[in-house]
Design a protein around this motif. Structure first.
Motif, PDB file in Angstrom:
ATOM      1  N   VAL A 178      42.499  34.965  26.403  1.00 39.27           N
ATOM      2  CA  VAL A 178      42.474  33.596  25.525  1.00 39.27           C
ATOM      3  C   VAL A 178      41.847  32.219  25.966  1.00 39.27           C
ATOM      4  N   VAL A 179      43.390  31.888  26.793  1.00 33.81           N
ATOM      5  CA  VAL A 179      42.942  30.560  27.709  1.00 33.81           C
ATOM      6  C   VAL A 179      41.541  30.189  27.665  1.00 33.81           C
ATOM      7  N   PHE A 180      41.147  31.002  28.518  1.00 33.03           N
ATOM      8  CA  PHE A 180      39.827  30.921  29.260  1.00 33.03           C
ATOM      9  C   PHE A 180      38.729  30.842  28.162  1.00 33.03           C
ATOM     10  N   GLY A 181      38.762  31.786  27.479  1.00 32.24           N
ATOM     11  CA  GLY A 181      38.138  31.820  26.464  1.00 32.24           C
ATOM     12  C   GLY A 181      37.766  30.411  25.310  1.00 32.24           C
ATOM     13  N   ILE A 182      39.120  30.225  25.805  1.00 28.83           N
ATOM     14  CA  ILE A 182      38.852  28.915  24.401  1.00 28.83           C
ATOM     15  C   ILE A 182      38.528  27.285  25.401  1.00 28.83           C
ATOM     16  N   LYS A 183      38.955  27.823  26.554  1.00 31.64           N
ATOM     17  CA  LYS A 183      38.971  26.640  27.895  1.00 31.64           C
ATOM     18  C   LYS A 183      36.965  26.443  28.472  1.00 31.64           C
TER      19      LYS A 183
END
Length: 321
Positions: free
Chosen positions: A255-260
């Protein structure tokens, strides 16, 4: 005349190979390597090759090295599974209630299991030598990582027996994650990039969930046999919490990688409904027995989606592009 025909018929039947027996033996050997668990080594190796393909050295990428690396790593894993079967039986850990029935029910003899393990280790060494001959990486660097993984696969239950002194989880986290990814990346690019460890961790945690579910399921029998696993040390309640963390933490990372970085990293989230279903089965004594294989199945699809994401996503600046 009839007696002669009967004799000829019996003689000819004896001379023919028993196909059913041969097929059964082949299926037994396949069962011994525990194919359901092989996603733990297969996917990290493919991931390491994918990261190499996306790196600055992609012009030197070799499909042959990729195939040989996969063969080398997976056969080490298969050999480790066979060694596990042997020592669990010899040390009296596998009993009539054990999930692994090969030696308990005398389906295979101990000598056959030893021979199979030796053949798998030999095959892996052949694969490693073939790969190292065409790889641009230094032989000593590849050998250090390879023999570190090979010896760990044996020492997991043989020799020191890391599994029996609550260190098995550490070994699995290292081998079926950072080590496999690093080995595949180095074989393709010719150099070490420690930043690949960041990419390996989601897979390592998910793979550790397979082992932890297996050890939690067998905690009562393992304790009676006098061995110590992490599941025994921390107890049932903490084991439930740890399993949930191992299962769901990687999704938080994505989720973090997807957003960032890239929405491609959200692709593995497709498997979340199945993860919740398995976590529920883990907390139920009646369905606990199927959880390790279900977790391995989840690991396979989860890992492949992660590899696809790494193929198309804008990667974090861990790898030199």
């Amino acid at each position: 005349m009839e007696e002669e025909e009967t004799f000829v018929s019996k003689t000819s039947n004896k001379s023919k190979p028993d196909k059913k027996s041969s097929n059964f033996k082949l299926k037994t050997y396949l069962s011994a390597i525990r194919p359901w668990s092989l996603s733990g080594s297969l996917v990290p190796t493919i991931l390491g090759s994918t990261l190499a393909y996306r790196s600055a050295e992609s012009s030197n990428y070799s499909p042959a090295i990729c195939l040989l690396t996969v063969f080398t790593v997976v056969t080490v894993h298969c050999a480790g599974n066979v060694v596990n079967t042997y020592f669990d039986f010899v040390k009296g850990i596998d009993n009539r209630k054990a999930d692994d029935r090969l030696l308990v029910d005398n389906i295979l003899t101990k000598d056959e299991v030893v021979s199979l393990g030796a053949l798998l280790y030999f095959s892996s060494c052949v694969g490693f030598i073939s790969m190292s001959l065409i790889s641009s990486a230094k032989m000593e660097h590849l050998a250090l990582v390879y023999f570190g993984g090979l010896s760990s696969s044996f020492l997991y239950t043989g020799g020191i027996g890391f599994k029996y002194i609550a260190l098995g989880d550490v070994v699995i986290l290292i081998i079926f994650g950072p080590l496999s990814v690093l080995f595949a990346f180095m074989a393709q690019t010719g150099h070490v990039d420690w930043n690949t460890i960041y990419f390996a961790m989601p897979l390592a945690l998910n793979t550790e969930a397979i082992l932890h579910s297996n050890n939690t399921r067998d905690a009562v029998d393992d304790k009676k046999a006098g061995i110590i696993t992490l599941a025994i040390v921390i107890g049932k309640s903490a084991s439930h919490i740890l399993y949930a963390l191992l299962l769901f933490t990687p999704y938080s990372v994505f989720v973090v990688f997807g957003i960032k970085y890239s929405f491609w990293f959200l692709l593995p989230l497709i498997t979340i409904p199945q993860a919740f279903k398995i976590e529920k089965q883990f907390r139920n004594e009646s369905t606990m027995s199927i959880v390790p294989k279900q977790t391995a199945k989840l690991n396979f699809f989860f890992g492949l989606l992660y590899v696809v994401a790494c193929c198309f996503a804008t990667l974090p600046s861990f790898i030199k592009m």
